[in-house]
Design a protein around this motif. Sequence first.
Motif, PDB file in Angstrom:
ATOM      1  N   TYR A 106       1.988   1.923   7.551  1.00 57.50           N
ATOM      2  CA  TYR A 106       2.497   3.295   7.595  1.00 57.50           C
ATOM      3  C   TYR A 106       3.953   3.320   8.036  1.00 57.50           C
ATOM      4  O   TYR A 106       4.798   3.987   7.415  1.00 57.50           O
ATOM      5  N   GLY A 158       6.316   1.775   5.545  1.00 56.63           N
ATOM      6  CA  GLY A 158       6.449   2.711   4.437  1.00 56.63           C
ATOM      7  C   GLY A 158       7.361   3.878   4.775  1.00 56.63           C
ATOM      8  O   GLY A 158       8.104   4.371   3.911  1.00 56.63           O
ATOM      9  N   ASP A 190      13.665   7.190  -1.038  1.00 61.39           N
ATOM     10  CA  ASP A 190      13.134   8.341  -1.773  1.00 61.39           C
ATOM     11  C   ASP A 190      14.242   9.357  -2.058  1.00 61.39           C
ATOM     12  O   ASP A 190      15.006   9.730  -1.149  1.00 61.39           O
ATOM     13  N   SER A 240       0.814  -1.222   0.000  1.00 56.98           N
ATOM     14  CA  SER A 240       0.000   0.000   0.000  1.00 56.98           C
ATOM     15  C   SER A 240       0.843   1.265   0.000  1.00 56.98           C
ATOM     16  O   SER A 240       0.315   2.361   0.212  1.00 56.98           O
ATOM     17  N   TYR A 241       2.134   1.136  -0.219  1.00 61.86           N
ATOM     18  CA  TYR A 241       3.045   2.281  -0.101  1.00 61.86           C
ATOM     19  C   TYR A 241       2.590   3.469  -0.934  1.00 61.86           C
ATOM     20  O   TYR A 241       2.301   3.360  -2.123  1.00 61.86           O
ATOM     21  N   ASP A 242       2.545   4.646  -0.297  1.00 65.10           N
ATOM     22  CA  ASP A 242       2.204   5.906  -0.962  1.00 65.10           C
ATOM     23  C   ASP A 242       3.160   6.976  -0.441  1.00 65.10           C
ATOM     24  O   ASP A 242       3.095   7.354   0.728  1.00 65.10           O
ATOM     25  N   GLU A 272       5.223  13.170   2.658  1.00 66.21           N
ATOM     26  CA  GLU A 272       5.565  14.442   2.017  1.00 66.21           C
ATOM     27  C   GLU A 272       5.970  15.492   3.040  1.00 66.21           C
ATOM     28  O   GLU A 272       6.910  16.269   2.817  1.00 66.21           O
ATOM     29  N   MET A 282       3.153  10.024  -0.655  1.00 67.52           N
ATOM     30  CA  MET A 282       2.502  11.242  -0.169  1.00 67.52           C
ATOM     31  C   MET A 282       2.288  11.204   1.339  1.00 67.52           C
ATOM     32  O   MET A 282       2.157  12.257   1.973  1.00 67.52           O
ATOM     33  N   ASN A 283       2.256   9.994   1.922  1.00 65.09           N
ATOM     34  CA  ASN A 283       2.124   9.896   3.375  1.00 65.09           C
ATOM     35  C   ASN A 283       3.304  10.531   4.096  1.00 65.09           C
ATOM     36  O   ASN A 283       3.201  10.860   5.284  1.00 65.09           O
TER      37      ASN A 283
END
Length: 547
Positions: free
Chosen positions: A359, A362, A370, A290-292, A297, A294-295
């Motif tokens: 979470y 991630g 990143d 589920s990695y995003d 940012e 934006m969590n």
Amino acid sequence: MLIVLAILYLYPAHAQLDKSVPVQENTADIIIYGGTSAAIIAAVEAKKSGKSVIVVSPDKHLGGLTSGGLGWTDTGNKSVIGGLAREFYHRVYLHYNTDGAWNWQKRGEYGTKGQGSRDMDGESRTMWIFEPHVAENIFEGFLDEFDIRVDKEQWLDREKGVIMDNGKIISITTLDGQQYHGKVYIDATYEGDLMASAGVSYHVGREASDVYGEEWNGVQTGVLHHKHWFKSDISPYVIPGDPSSGLLPRVSGEHPGEKGSGDHKIQAYCFRSCLTNHPSNRIPFPKPESYDPMNYELLARSFATGRDDWFEKFDVMPNHKTDTNNHGPLSSDNIGMNYDYPDASYERRREIIKEHEEYQKGLYWFVANDPRVPAEIQTEMRNWGLAKDEFIDNGNWSHQIYVREARRMIGDYVMTENELLKKRPTTKSIGMGSYTMDSHNVQRYVKADGFVQNEGDIGVNTKGPYQISYGSLIPKKEECRNLLVPVCVSASHIAFGSIRMEPVFMLLAQSATVAAALAIDLDVPVQDVPYDQLKTILEERGQVLEK
């Protein structure tokens, strides 16, 4: 898929009785519900007090947070930790004085300070920093030594599993249909499920500051303790400075509340991560399905301002491992995502735990991979990973989420900051605490100036040890007369922020069990246990009641 499998055993997937499990009647003097460190210490004391005991544990692994990654012990003044709690840390000391304890590191290579004193105290023969599996093995050793029965993965039927009669618990039943009968019951869970199911009053969230005449309770907007806040002006919007672009994930658009007001919100949860930088024992951080990005940012924007303290809470444990805790404005604390956990169903709690795990995994993946992360931080982060020899049946991830606060009983006596700060005397001491009144952040919101900020992180020194009242472990007499609650104690939000330390839960559990044994011997409600007799036995057990 791995995340789901790793989480499933934490809570039962079934919602009704499993008819395939043989139902048996189980009777003991004392029934303990929970698998925490407090539950095991309570069971040991029950045996030392000559009582039969059964531990009904919803957990597969015993020890709660103490064996779940919180190995860099939060203690405060260690001299007030006595009795069986101190015995646990003595056994840690004995373990690390054996050659076999040092498989990834030589003993002479390790040495650090934890919470203000040496990791290993030779004079008192205690050690306060340890690996998760070491703690679990010590708890299992207690069970073997004292021949304690533990029924694992037994979940209380919270809807109809607590039978009451004339203000007493008569029996409890689990989802598998197992029924347990005792004379006195102890709720040693982080959530207070037995307490709540018995109809005992409790509170979730922060009381308004005027409820108990406190300064540090309630909403604390503008109060910035520790380092867990945004020091620079950072936009909370997807497109910086553009409210029409929407808020970034995990930023609330609601008003935070007036300073000092009460709310239903609770301090953030996380996992205390056991990480390692030893190549032979390191597993690279997994990337959640589920990695995003934006969590995270807000973390990228914080790094861009020059913030470079990412590794400050990689607290070193033996064998090149860490107890890694939250640090900074956006870190492992999953702020605002746990509000309904205390009263939630098992299924909903399972969802919350899964979301927290994804979470946090991630987060580690983000920092290690990143391109917006500063090169020196990212290079160092890639040296770290999960410890291959910890939590081996759970994907090397902790089996215990850090439930910093859930339900808190409203009992016979409510501990508040006034007792902790010695503004009011405490009656009937059954142990002492000393840690800072510590609340992690509760919410992340948008300030009036349009920038993001965290709220709720409080750290207030208690100015020395304080006494904890026996009344904070017992319900009001009209609600239940044979239950003790040494974890979800009767305390205000901010007072609980100090009491909620694992060594304190252990010492309170021992004191609660001594009281339970006395209540049985004298055939009286727990509220009528004579304090003079209780105090005498506690002192004989090595509990520290005053300083």
